[in-house]
Design a protein around this motif. Structure first.
Motif, PDB file in Angstrom:
ATOM      1  N   ARG A 190      36.712  48.744  37.454  1.00  0.00           N
ATOM      2  CA  ARG A 190      38.784  49.156  37.984  1.00  0.00           C
ATOM      3  C   ARG A 190      39.128  48.409  36.383  1.00  0.00           C
ATOM      4  O   ARG A 190      38.069  48.000  35.168  1.00  0.00           O
ATOM      5  N   ILE A 191      40.085  49.034  35.948  1.00  0.00           N
ATOM      6  CA  ILE A 191      40.859  48.963  34.862  1.00  0.00           C
ATOM      7  C   ILE A 191      41.194  47.696  34.100  1.00  0.00           C
ATOM      8  O   ILE A 191      41.173  47.218  34.534  1.00  0.00           O
ATOM      9  N   LEU A 192      41.341  47.750  33.112  1.00  0.00           N
ATOM     10  CA  LEU A 192      41.172  46.530  32.673  1.00  0.00           C
ATOM     11  C   LEU A 192      40.437  45.176  32.239  1.00  0.00           C
ATOM     12  O   LEU A 192      40.745  44.001  33.510  1.00  0.00           O
ATOM     13  N   PRO A 193      39.578  45.505  32.799  1.00  0.00           N
ATOM     14  CA  PRO A 193      37.768  45.302  33.304  1.00  0.00           C
ATOM     15  C   PRO A 193      38.175  43.839  32.826  1.00  0.00           C
ATOM     16  O   PRO A 193      37.129  42.238  33.355  1.00  0.00           O
ATOM     17  N   GLY A 194      38.534  43.155  31.323  1.00  0.00           N
ATOM     18  CA  GLY A 194      38.377  41.939  31.109  1.00  0.00           C
ATOM     19  C   GLY A 194      39.551  40.912  32.085  1.00  0.00           C
ATOM     20  O   GLY A 194      39.759  39.695  31.921  1.00  0.00           O
ATOM     21  N   PHE A 195      41.038  41.497  33.128  1.00  0.00           N
ATOM     22  CA  PHE A 195      41.355  40.719  33.220  1.00  0.00           C
ATOM     23  C   PHE A 195      41.070  40.228  34.415  1.00  0.00           C
ATOM     24  O   PHE A 195      39.889  41.018  35.446  1.00  0.00           O
ATOM     25  N   GLU A 197      41.366  40.510  38.445  1.00  0.00           N
ATOM     26  CA  GLU A 197      41.684  41.851  39.675  1.00  0.00           C
ATOM     27  C   GLU A 197      42.902  41.910  39.763  1.00  0.00           C
ATOM     28  O   GLU A 197      42.970  43.349  39.540  1.00  0.00           O
ATOM     29  N   ALA A 198      43.935  40.583  39.759  1.00  0.00           N
ATOM     30  CA  ALA A 198      44.969  40.729  40.720  1.00  0.00           C
ATOM     31  C   ALA A 198      45.754  41.624  39.671  1.00  0.00           C
ATOM     32  O   ALA A 198      46.905  42.442  39.852  1.00  0.00           O
ATOM     33  N   ILE A 199      45.562  41.304  38.298  1.00  0.00           N
ATOM     34  CA  ILE A 199      46.013  42.435  37.227  1.00  0.00           C
ATOM     35  C   ILE A 199      45.410  43.659  37.141  1.00  0.00           C
ATOM     36  O   ILE A 199      47.133  44.971  36.702  1.00  0.00           O
ATOM     37  N   SER A 200      44.259  43.519  36.966  1.00  0.00           N
ATOM     38  CA  SER A 200      43.976  45.209  37.029  1.00  0.00           C
ATOM     39  C   SER A 200      44.949  45.664  38.482  1.00  0.00           C
ATOM     40  O   SER A 200      45.334  47.211  38.461  1.00  0.00           O
ATOM     41  N   THR A 201      44.534  45.312  39.770  1.00  0.00           N
ATOM     42  CA  THR A 201      45.391  45.913  40.741  1.00  0.00           C
ATOM     43  C   THR A 201      46.884  46.314  40.192  1.00  0.00           C
ATOM     44  O   THR A 201      47.367  47.076  40.899  1.00  0.00           O
ATOM     45  N   HIS A 202      47.489  45.276  39.790  1.00  0.00           N
ATOM     46  CA  HIS A 202      49.161  45.081  39.658  1.00  0.00           C
ATOM     47  C   HIS A 202      48.856  46.485  38.992  1.00  0.00           C
ATOM     48  O   HIS A 202      50.147  47.486  38.727  1.00  0.00           O
ATOM     49  N   VAL A 203      48.617  46.869  37.957  1.00  0.00           N
ATOM     50  CA  VAL A 203      48.632  47.348  36.379  1.00  0.00           C
ATOM     51  C   VAL A 203      48.532  49.099  37.239  1.00  0.00           C
ATOM     52  O   VAL A 203      48.892  49.993  37.480  1.00  0.00           O
ATOM     53  N   GLN A 204      47.172  49.392  37.879  1.00  0.00           N
ATOM     54  CA  GLN A 204      46.343  50.784  38.040  1.00  0.00           C
ATOM     55  C   GLN A 204      47.855  50.687  39.755  1.00  0.00           C
ATOM     56  O   GLN A 204      48.535  51.946  40.212  1.00  0.00           O
ATOM     57  N   ALA A 205      48.457  49.967  40.714  1.00  0.00           N
ATOM     58  CA  ALA A 205      49.524  50.427  40.850  1.00  0.00           C
ATOM     59  C   ALA A 205      51.003  51.054  40.590  1.00  0.00           C
ATOM     60  O   ALA A 205      51.314  51.828  40.771  1.00  0.00           O
ATOM     61  N   LEU A 397      42.861  26.497  30.643  1.00  0.00           N
ATOM     62  CA  LEU A 397      41.421  27.298  30.243  1.00  0.00           C
ATOM     63  C   LEU A 397      42.004  28.799  29.663  1.00  0.00           C
ATOM     64  O   LEU A 397      41.726  29.197  28.282  1.00  0.00           O
ATOM     65  N   GLY A 398      42.901  29.499  30.841  1.00  0.00           N
ATOM     66  CA  GLY A 398      43.623  30.892  30.043  1.00  0.00           C
ATOM     67  C   GLY A 398      44.144  31.025  31.190  1.00  0.00           C
ATOM     68  O   GLY A 398      44.419  30.238  32.272  1.00  0.00           O
ATOM     69  N   ALA A 399      45.117  32.252  30.930  1.00  0.00           N
ATOM     70  CA  ALA A 399      46.368  32.661  30.808  1.00  0.00           C
ATOM     71  C   ALA A 399      45.992  34.360  31.439  1.00  0.00           C
ATOM     72  O   ALA A 399      46.459  34.594  30.385  1.00  0.00           O
ATOM     73  N   GLU A 400      46.788  34.604  32.901  1.00  0.00           N
ATOM     74  CA  GLU A 400      46.771  36.300  32.524  1.00  0.00           C
ATOM     75  C   GLU A 400      48.052  36.874  33.711  1.00  0.00           C
ATOM     76  O   GLU A 400      48.285  35.817  34.372  1.00  0.00           O
ATOM     77  N   MET A 401      49.137  37.727  32.760  1.00  0.00           N
ATOM     78  CA  MET A 401      50.397  38.027  33.697  1.00  0.00           C
ATOM     79  C   MET A 401      50.387  39.378  32.836  1.00  0.00           C
ATOM     80  O   MET A 401      50.100  40.163  32.340  1.00  0.00           O
ATOM     81  N   ALA A 402      50.996  40.432  34.315  1.00  0.00           N
ATOM     82  CA  ALA A 402      51.676  41.937  34.639  1.00  0.00           C
ATOM     83  C   ALA A 402      53.146  40.991  35.248  1.00  0.00           C
ATOM     84  O   ALA A 402      53.022  40.730  36.111  1.00  0.00           O
TER      85      ALA A 402
END
Lengths: 458, 458
Positions: A190-195, A197-205, A397-402
């Protein structure tokens, strides 16, 4: 080690951008009588390389990207800047660098009391790619930007972007906005493989809604060239040929360490230059800063390579202070970063889920989707928030957002929480600001924190 | 105290908005068999009162402001909601409330096992103002919003806004955007008198650029009426008469405590209802939440009245959990708040400078102006940042900001730092996100923190 205090103190700096010029300015501020010489291989110094995509998109005129000219740096700050001058060797014993003018090829030697290596990083191309092909592009500096700019004003109709990381996706939307048929090829699943999966899905859509084609899980190779032009690549194992007028290579970067390595300076486990927390290399008279060094990760204490702009500028300032005789420490980094892909902001801080699992197992995580501003406001969209935390005590420990509103500064809330060692219960108690244009009553951070607290108590 | 567990457990809630309905929903989630009755004096429940200015500005249709209808609340959540029903007395000994229907005036009694007072707050008018005058407006609920909406569609040409706080300034820009000649009258020496002068100056300059007239340091009074209409007020000591077609009163709010007070419940030093950290009043069967209560300030431990939306919702949820038999604590508030004035965001968190000086002297502060996004990007503007910190150790005590990009979420970074007890040196080491659309390489927070560190070491 005593810093020479006579007025002929000379600091030599290799690299004329963020880290190098931050150091140069700091040295002159602390020791106005010092000679500060900056050698830059390329034709430009002090330019906003993160702004290049916006210039290519047509949002920013090129002139705005040049922050300070060599003349201004000399007149206002007393820094001597030499563009098109490559440092080709460091003679540590003599305390001197060998410099070559890139046009005349004239070489000369410059002695230093203190040296800074701020050589940055460069694009890493796949083995099969020929960088010189006239329709193969990279983006790292103004020169590579100019080549792309020219191509964009020409007959480019269809572009393949190789690499679905920050740069690839940012540029994919630039190409799309310029009207190009755009396909992104990411060899990971998936794109943004370091993120997460929920973020990759959001961005790809989002990319697909904007008309960008995204192909993942297939490896490009077997290039077909016609004369100086790349015509297509083949995706394995599937076998499909991807044809395009242009190929944009966003397949990663590597630190420029060759000069340091040849001089016998120690590299770290990441392959970047090793420094201590005063940003000194294994040679006490030589410092290094910016995208060419590895730093300590604040969560793990481990050396990591995190080549991001704010860190480079901060490191340059600290290295400069230490070169001038102060003793400042660099606290390390959390890997906080952000990118804007079209109108979508994506950001992260701290450890990824696999990194966290390797170090702090057992680890839990949650992801939520929620409104990014008040639900009744025009322009309200969904934000995706991922929180990664230790199961034992809920420590973040970590956080990600889109999302579309305030994502970058929301990740900064979590970067602050990480630095302070907060747990998800404390996150859930944050007193965050609210007004309908900037947040819902329950900010996405609080919704995610509440979900995390629930998961802890199961 | 044991919560009755039989299925006829009845929770009565006074007030049908944020705090009341958050509590009601929480109770039904934890105890699905409970009877939950919500009495609301006004005709509407569950509406977005912070969204009313955007409805008046024409950005949001009125329907969007109604979040949940009584029917939905009954069908989806099993909550029985009674609009136009005023609770006129609490009989604590009997455990019952006296309810009056606002149209039929029919009265009846309802017994409760647990009672929540979520009566909110109401506008406070100057002594000389006649609330019933047909061109004197306030804004607190949908009804007052409707009156304004009607007036705005009529022949209103010139409006005087009394009060230069959040609501007054937010509405001044709404009136201005609707084409009205708008004058703001603030009797303190400057608008936003609770803020640092640098913020007041920034905001006033913006308002004036937008064509709003701002008059400060003069006290309005001596109203002149013609029939049911207010024609002018006189500014003392200067003596000038301010004439207008409409007068918008944004002269503060007061908590609705009369019902609690009459029932003999304890009020706090701020005048709002006193509660413990489980949000229980001085009567163990009665809880209170939202704009009618005082809470503990997280920086000082002192009771304060901080009537803001997110806190009300959070308190409602916690009170509801405790009414249902759980034991949750409310951690207190930092007073984090934000407002959007036209396109300008203003936000604050923690203590003001005078509050900090009263409690943590000696106190230092800095204010800086810097770019809010990368300087070369279109739309880049100046942000003003104020940091207030303890001189002894640099501990952050409060922060204020004004600007056009990301201000609300940047204040949240500082709210997080306050909760975690960070000092300004730690702030300067934050690893914050960067990309040109959302921040400069040196975020305004870091520039302010660096300035604060410098001030500490003097």
């Amino acid at each position: 080690m005593q810093v020479p205090s006579h007025s002929s103190f000379t600091a030599v700096i290799i690299g004329g951008n963020g880290a190098g010029l931050s150091a140069a300015s700091k040295i002159k501020r602390l020791r106005p009588s010092a000679r500060v010489l900056v050698f830059e291989k390329g034709p430009h110094v002090s330019y906003a390389n993160c702004g290049i995509p916006f210039w290519l998109a047509g949002d920013v005129p090129q002139n705005n990207l040049i922050l300070l000219s060599p003349e201004t740096l000399q007149q206002k700050r007393g820094i001597d800047v030499f563009p098109r001058h490559e440092v080709i060797a460091i003679d540590r014993r003599a305390g001197a660098v060998q410099v070559r003018h890139c046009e005349t090829l004239r070489e000369f030697e410059v002695a230093y009391d203190r040296l800074l290596i701020a050589t940055g990083a460069r694009p890493r191309l796949p083995d099969w790619a020929i960088a010189e092909a006239e329709n193969v592009f990279t983006l790292r500096d103004l020169q590579s930007g100019q080549a792309l700019k020219q191509a964009l004003s020409g007959s480019l109709n269809r572009i393949a972007v190789l690499g679905g990381g920050y740069l690839g996706l940012e540029m994919a939307m630039v190409f799309r906005r310029r009207g190009l048929e755009t396909v992104v090829l990411e060899q990971a699943a998936r794109i943004l493989p370091g993120f997460h999966e929920a973020i990759s899905t959001h961005v790809q859509a989002y990319l697909e809604r904007q008309g960008v084609t995204v192909i993942t899980g297939l490896q490009p190779g077997e290039p077909r060239y016609q004369g100086p032009r790349l015509q297509s690549v083949r995706l394995s194992p599937e076998g499909r040929n991807i044809q395009a007028d242009g190929f944009f290579m966003a397949t990663g970067i590597v630190p420029n360490v060759e000069l340091a390595q040849t001089a016998g300076l120690q590299l770290g486990s990441s392959g970047a230059i090793a420094v201590d927390d005063t940003l000194r290399t294994s040679d006490p008279r030589i410092f290094a800063a910016g995208d060419c060094i590895e730093v300590r990760h604040r969560m793990t204490g481990e050396p990591v390579w995190l080549p991001f702009g704010p860190a480079a500028n901060k490191q340059g300032r600290i290295a400069g202070a230490n070169m001038a005789g102060e003793r400042q420490r660099y606290a390390g980094a959390l890997g906080t970063s952000a990118v804007t892909i079209g109108e979508l902001e994506v950001a992260r801080t701290g450890l990824t889920l696999p990194e966290a699992q390797r170090r702090f197992n057992p680890v839990e995580h949650v992801f939520v989707q929620s409104q990014d501003i008040a639900g009744y406001m025009p322009g309200e969209k969904q934000a995706t928030v991922v929180l990664i935390f230790r199961k034992r005590d809920g420590r973040l420990l970590g956080a990600e957002m889109a999302g579309f509103h305030g994502i970058g500064k929301r990740i900064d809330v979590l970067a602050t929480a990480l630095q302070a060692g907060l747990d998800v219960r404390q996150l859930a108690e944050l007193d965050l600001s609210y007004t309908p244009t900037i947040a819902p009553v329950w900010d996405p951070i609080l919704i995610a924190a509440n979900a995390a607290v629930k998961k802890l108590s199961v």
